[in-house]
Design a protein around this motif. Structure first.
Motif, mmCIF file in Angstrom:
data_model
loop_
_atom_site.group_PDB
_atom_site.id
_atom_site.type_symbol
_atom_site.label_atom_id
_atom_site.label_comp_id
_atom_site.label_asym_id
_atom_site.label_seq_id
_atom_site.Cartn_x
_atom_site.Cartn_y
_atom_site.Cartn_z
ATOM 1 N N VAL A 1 0.868 -1.181 0.000
ATOM 2 C CA VAL A 1 0.000 0.000 0.000
ATOM 3 C C VAL A 1 0.902 1.226 0.000
ATOM 4 N N ILE A 2 0.705 2.112 -0.958
ATOM 5 C CA ILE A 2 1.499 3.331 -1.039
ATOM 6 C C ILE A 2 0.632 4.525 -0.623
ATOM 7 N N TYR A 3 1.288 5.608 -0.232
ATOM 8 C CA TYR A 3 0.580 6.846 0.079
ATOM 9 C C TYR A 3 1.017 7.902 -0.920
ATOM 10 N N ALA A 4 0.059 8.373 -1.710
ATOM 11 C CA ALA A 4 0.351 9.314 -2.778
ATOM 12 C C ALA A 4 -0.500 10.567 -2.621
ATOM 13 N N ILE A 5 -0.110 11.628 -3.323
ATOM 14 C CA ILE A 5 -0.758 12.933 -3.192
ATOM 15 C C ILE A 5 -1.822 13.130 -4.262
ATOM 16 N N ASN A 6 -2.984 13.550 -3.830
ATOM 17 C CA ASN A 6 -4.051 13.920 -4.750
ATOM 18 C C ASN A 6 -3.706 15.290 -5.342
ATOM 19 N N GLU A 7 -3.354 15.310 -6.628
ATOM 20 C CA GLU A 7 -2.916 16.575 -7.231
ATOM 21 C C GLU A 7 -4.078 17.389 -7.791
ATOM 22 N N ARG A 8 -4.871 16.775 -8.677
ATOM 23 C CA ARG A 8 -5.983 17.539 -9.259
ATOM 24 C C ARG A 8 -7.032 16.577 -9.818
ATOM 25 N N ARG B 1 -12.397 14.685 -15.114
ATOM 26 C CA ARG B 1 -13.825 14.394 -15.214
ATOM 27 C C ARG B 1 -14.159 13.003 -14.692
ATOM 28 N N LYS B 2 -13.284 12.029 -14.951
ATOM 29 C CA LYS B 2 -13.582 10.656 -14.560
ATOM 30 C C LYS B 2 -12.653 10.115 -13.477
ATOM 31 N N GLY B 3 -11.796 10.968 -12.946
ATOM 32 C CA GLY B 3 -10.876 10.483 -11.928
ATOM 33 C C GLY B 3 -9.991 11.577 -11.376
ATOM 34 N N LYS B 4 -8.832 11.168 -10.860
ATOM 35 C CA LYS B 4 -7.893 12.127 -10.275
ATOM 36 C C LYS B 4 -6.468 11.813 -10.732
ATOM 37 N N ILE B 5 -5.676 12.877 -10.868
ATOM 38 C CA ILE B 5 -4.244 12.720 -11.110
ATOM 39 C C ILE B 5 -3.567 12.600 -9.748
ATOM 40 N N ILE B 6 -2.767 11.557 -9.580
ATOM 41 C CA ILE B 6 -2.117 11.257 -8.309
ATOM 42 C C ILE B 6 -0.601 11.359 -8.471
ATOM 43 N N LEU B 7 0.070 12.009 -7.517
ATOM 44 C CA LEU B 7 1.527 12.151 -7.547
ATOM 45 C C LEU B 7 2.182 11.168 -6.591
ATOM 46 N N PHE B 8 3.172 10.439 -7.102
ATOM 47 C CA PHE B 8 3.942 9.514 -6.264
ATOM 48 C C PHE B 8 5.371 9.479 -6.785
ATOM 49 N N TYR B 9 6.349 9.740 -5.927
ATOM 50 C CA TYR B 9 7.767 9.786 -6.320
ATOM 51 C C TYR B 9 8.006 10.826 -7.403
ATOM 52 N N LYS C 1 -13.474 15.691 -0.976
ATOM 53 C CA LYS C 1 -12.517 16.686 -0.502
ATOM 54 C C LYS C 1 -12.129 17.620 -1.651
ATOM 55 N N LYS C 2 -12.261 18.909 -1.415
ATOM 56 C CA LYS C 2 -11.955 19.887 -2.455
ATOM 57 C C LYS C 2 -10.499 20.329 -2.434
ATOM 58 N N ARG C 3 -9.858 20.209 -1.294
ATOM 59 C CA ARG C 3 -8.470 20.685 -1.221
ATOM 60 C C ARG C 3 -7.522 19.706 -1.917
ATOM 61 N N LYS C 4 -6.398 20.224 -2.378
ATOM 62 C CA LYS C 4 -5.413 19.416 -3.077
ATOM 63 C C LYS C 4 -4.294 18.994 -2.122
ATOM 64 N N ASN C 5 -3.427 18.162 -2.646
ATOM 65 C CA ASN C 5 -2.177 17.788 -1.979
ATOM 66 C C ASN C 5 -2.357 17.103 -0.627
ATOM 67 N N PHE C 6 -3.412 16.301 -0.458
ATOM 68 C CA PHE C 6 -3.512 15.482 0.739
ATOM 69 C C PHE C 6 -3.215 14.032 0.359
ATOM 70 N N LEU C 7 -2.663 13.277 1.314
ATOM 71 C CA LEU C 7 -2.225 11.912 1.046
ATOM 72 C C LEU C 7 -3.400 10.943 1.054
ATOM 73 N N LEU C 8 -3.345 9.978 0.129
ATOM 74 C CA LEU C 8 -4.349 8.920 0.043
ATOM 75 C C LEU C 8 -3.639 7.569 -0.042
ATOM 76 N N PRO C 9 -4.201 6.534 0.565
ATOM 77 C CA PRO C 9 -3.626 5.190 0.392
ATOM 78 C C PRO C 9 -4.061 4.597 -0.944
ATOM 79 N N PHE C 10 -3.134 3.938 -1.633
ATOM 80 C CA PHE C 10 -3.430 3.345 -2.937
ATOM 81 C C PHE C 10 -2.728 2.005 -3.095
ATOM 82 N N LYS C 11 -3.255 1.222 -4.044
ATOM 83 C CA LYS C 11 -2.560 0.054 -4.556
ATOM 84 C C LYS C 11 -2.504 0.173 -6.078
ATOM 85 N N PHE C 12 -1.400 -0.311 -6.666
ATOM 86 C CA PHE C 12 -1.294 -0.339 -8.116
ATOM 87 C C PHE C 12 -2.158 -1.475 -8.656
#
Length: 264
Positions: free
Chosen positions: A118-125, A128-136, A154-165
């Motif tokens: 499980v990785i923790y990545a940043i919700n960037e923006r 329409r159908k999803g979100k761009i996520i920043l990791f490394y 959540k409307k704010r950007k740059n908060f961490l979310l748990p993800f799996k590839f």
């Protein structure tokens, strides 16, 4: 495109001597050592061993946005640069530092145990159908359906979310992430196959109903509603209805739970 080698005339340049020694011919996607010899507001000049200095646009300096090259680089900075383009007429070469860093970061990503990590990545923006996520420093994509509704709101950007590839494409360097798979094991541990639970209808589709149990979205397929044929599922239920359901299937690997009414 390939260009013939013309040794650099810049002082103290050793890269040009090496290229000339082996009669190297520069081509697209080559990675060459270079030295920053000039800094402007929109670009930097790079001596990569050729007679003409290469151009490094500010958008190709770093994986993060760079507004002013002078804030990120300095004269005599030495690094590795990828050949992005070569103008056939002027033989002007455009190079990139960012692409080399991306290749190295991608190699690190490939070392991750995707199935179990499980990785923790940043919700960037949002898109329409999803979100761009920043990791490394790299950008990935996650569908809205793969992100718990609490995080989508959540409307704010740059908060961490748990993800799996869930999918990685090496050739084009694209990865798809799923947050539900990351949070599912923790929230679903109290839900057991065969157990009966109260749920709330959250959405109605032609193939069935999605219900919420303890914050987990579960599928009530149309075939599990009644033994009789259902022609219009919308005539039976509406969003917000409370239903008593029985869990008939649960998969931690897929992050899915299926429920039934008729098997009650």
């Amino acid at each position: 495109m390939i260009i013939s080698i013309l040794t650099s005339k810049f002082k103290t340049n050793r890269f040009g001597l090496i290229l000339a020694k082996y009669s190297y011919r520069v081509k697209l996607n080559d990675i060459l050592a270079g030295r920053i010899i000039g800094l402007e507001s929109t670009h930097a000049l790079v001596d990569i061993g050729l007679e003409r200095a290469a151009l490094l646009p500010r958008e190709e300096i770093n994986v993060s946005a760079v507004n002013n090259p002078k804030a990120a680089l300095y004269i005599d900075f030495i690094g590795e640069f990828l050949i992005l383009s070569i103008n056939k007429t002027t033989q002007q070469i455009i190079v990139s530092l960012k692409q080399v860093d991306c290749m190295r970061l991608w190699q690190r990503i490939r070392q991750i145990d995707f199935k179990n990590t499980v990785i923790y990545a940043i919700n960037e923006r949002p898109l329409r159908k999803g979100k761009i996520i920043l990791f490394y420093g790299l950008k990935f994509f996650s569908l809205n359906s793969h992100i718990p509704k609490h995080y989508r709101r959540k409307k704010r950007k740059n908060f961490l979310l748990p993800f799996k590839f869930i999918e990685v494409k090496d050739i084009i360097h694209i990865g798809y992430l799923n947050s539900r798979l990351a949070v599912y094991p923790r929230f679903s541990q109290n839900l057991e196959v065969g157990g009966t639970y109260c749920s709330n209808v959250v959405s109605i589709k032609s193939f069935g109903i999605f219900v919420n149990i303890y914050g987990i979205q579960c599928l009530l397929h149309i075939s599990e509603i009644s033994y009789d044929r259902i022609s219009d599922i919308n005539s039976l239920y509406k969003k917000g209805d409370q239903l008593k359901v029985k869990i008939v299937y649960k998969s931690i690997q897929q992050g899915k739970i299926s429920v039934s009414i008729k098997k009650l």
